[in-house]
Design a protein around this motif. Structure first.
Motif, PDB file in Angstrom:
ATOM      1  N   LYS A  29       7.327   2.054  -0.225  1.00  0.00           N
ATOM      2  CA  LYS A  29       6.486   2.025   0.975  1.00  0.00           C
ATOM      3  C   LYS A  29       5.181   2.767   0.745  1.00  0.00           C
ATOM      4  N   LEU A  30       5.260   3.912   0.088  1.00  0.00           N
ATOM      5  CA  LEU A  30       4.060   4.697  -0.182  1.00  0.00           C
ATOM      6  C   LEU A  30       3.096   3.941  -1.083  1.00  0.00           C
ATOM      7  N   ILE A  31       3.615   3.348  -2.158  1.00  0.00           N
ATOM      8  CA  ILE A  31       2.774   2.607  -3.093  1.00  0.00           C
ATOM      9  C   ILE A  31       2.201   1.358  -2.431  1.00  0.00           C
ATOM     10  N   ASN A  32       3.034   0.659  -1.665  1.00  0.00           N
ATOM     11  CA  ASN A  32       2.583  -0.585  -1.033  1.00  0.00           C
ATOM     12  C   ASN A  32       1.624  -0.345   0.120  1.00  0.00           C
ATOM     13  N   ASN A  33       1.577   0.873   0.655  1.00  0.00           N
ATOM     14  CA  ASN A  33       0.552   1.202   1.639  1.00  0.00           C
ATOM     15  C   ASN A  33      -0.824   1.283   0.991  1.00  0.00           C
ATOM     16  N   ILE A  34      -0.817   1.624  -0.291  1.00  0.00           N
ATOM     17  CA  ILE A  34      -2.075   1.698  -1.045  1.00  0.00           C
ATOM     18  C   ILE A  34      -2.481   0.315  -1.538  1.00  0.00           C
ATOM     19  N   SER A  35      -1.488  -0.406  -2.064  1.00  0.00           N
ATOM     20  CA  SER A  35      -1.727  -1.769  -2.547  1.00  0.00           C
ATOM     21  C   SER A  35      -0.567  -2.642  -2.095  1.00  0.00           C
TER      22      SER A  35
END
Length: 290
Positions: A29-35
């Motif tokens: 979730k954290l990574i996919n919020n960025i990309s």
């Protein structure tokens, strides 16, 4: 403040953060919020286990001090091959926790490897013995670790079994250390690990059971009963530490490596994990028939 303490604290925080990111849905979730849609949690977890396998294999290879025979050239490829077989099962959702002969045999081999280390250590002075021990001790636990969480490509579900397994191991280690420090009198294994006491062991079991009660209460969706898992972890985590301590003692090694500043190597941090994973995996098999 002691520079070594600062180093240990910072590297410990980074280590825990990586474990959290790779074993909980929070990481993806954290990574996919960025990309957006960059990665799924199951790939983060697989990447973590693969890295830990690689680092642990290399450290074990160095500890065992292989000679110039063929064994030194086949040990790492053999570990990779076994992990590859389990990796195919991981991505095809083929972990059903049934009484498969191959899995029971693999779990039995881990027991045999541990018994050999303590009762017949001379067998590990031969390169053939080192080869067999390294493959069993490193490849099988990490391979079984792939089967602990459940995930789905359809609803982005990734369960927290491995995350809470780490939490319980950390709990067991911490509570056993604190209880032993303040109340410890009777040495558990003075020749192998002089600081371990039976009082610390009991304290680790009791307090980890309390923590596991709350895990079971608030996360009833997890596989198995986590009061049972907590007891198993607290009971066997010290065994994992003793196994690695005995291995290093046999070969005159202080630390398995220095990849984690102030803490030593990956094997030094995951010694309990390597024993607890097969134990919990076996419980998940038996739990279906109870």
């Amino acid at each position: 403040m002691d520079k070594n303490l600062i180093q240990r604290t910072l590297s410990g925080i980074v280590y825990v953060a990586i474990i959290i990111l790779c074993t909980t849905p929070f990481g993806a979730k954290l990574i996919n919020n960025i990309s957006p849609d960059l990665i799924k949690q199951e790939y983060l977890y697989y990447g973590l286990i693969t890295f830990l396998l690689g680092a642990s294999s290399w450290e074990c290879f160095k500890i065992l001090k292989f000679g110039n025979g063929y064994e030194r050239w086949v040990v790492l490829p053999l570990i990779i091959f076994i992990f590859y077989i389990f990796s195919k099962r991981y991505f095809s959702f083929d972990f059903y926790f049934d009484f498969r002969f191959s899995e029971i045999l693999a779990l039995l081999l881990i027991v045999i490897a541990v018994v050999t280390l303590f009762k017949y250590p001379n067998e590990l002075y031969y390169d053939s013995g080192k080869l067999i021990f390294a493959v069993i001790y490193v490849a099988l636990p990490f391979s079984f670790a792939l089967g602990l969480p459940k995930f789905s490509r359809f609803d982005d579900r990734f369960t927290l079994e491995v995350f809470f397994l780490f939490v319980l191991i950390w709990s067991s280690d911490t509570f056993a250390y604190l209880t032993g420090k303040f109340f410890g009198k009777h040495k558990m294994a003075p020749k192998i690990s002089p600081k371990k006491t039976w009082e610390g062991y009991i304290g680790g079991v009791v307090l980890t059971l309390i923590l596991s009660y709350f895990i079971e209460y608030y996360h009833s969706d997890l596989r198995g009963n986590w009061m049972v898992v907590g007891f198993l972890v607290a009971a066997f985590a010290p065994v994992g530490d003793l196994v690695e301590s005995q291995l290093k003692r046999n070969f005159g090694v202080k630390d398995s490596g220095n990849i984690i500043p102030g803490h030593g190597g990956v094997l030094d941090r995951l010694d309990s994990f390597l024993i607890c994973v097969p134990v919990v995996y076996l419980y998940f098999i038996l739990e279906k028939f109870i």
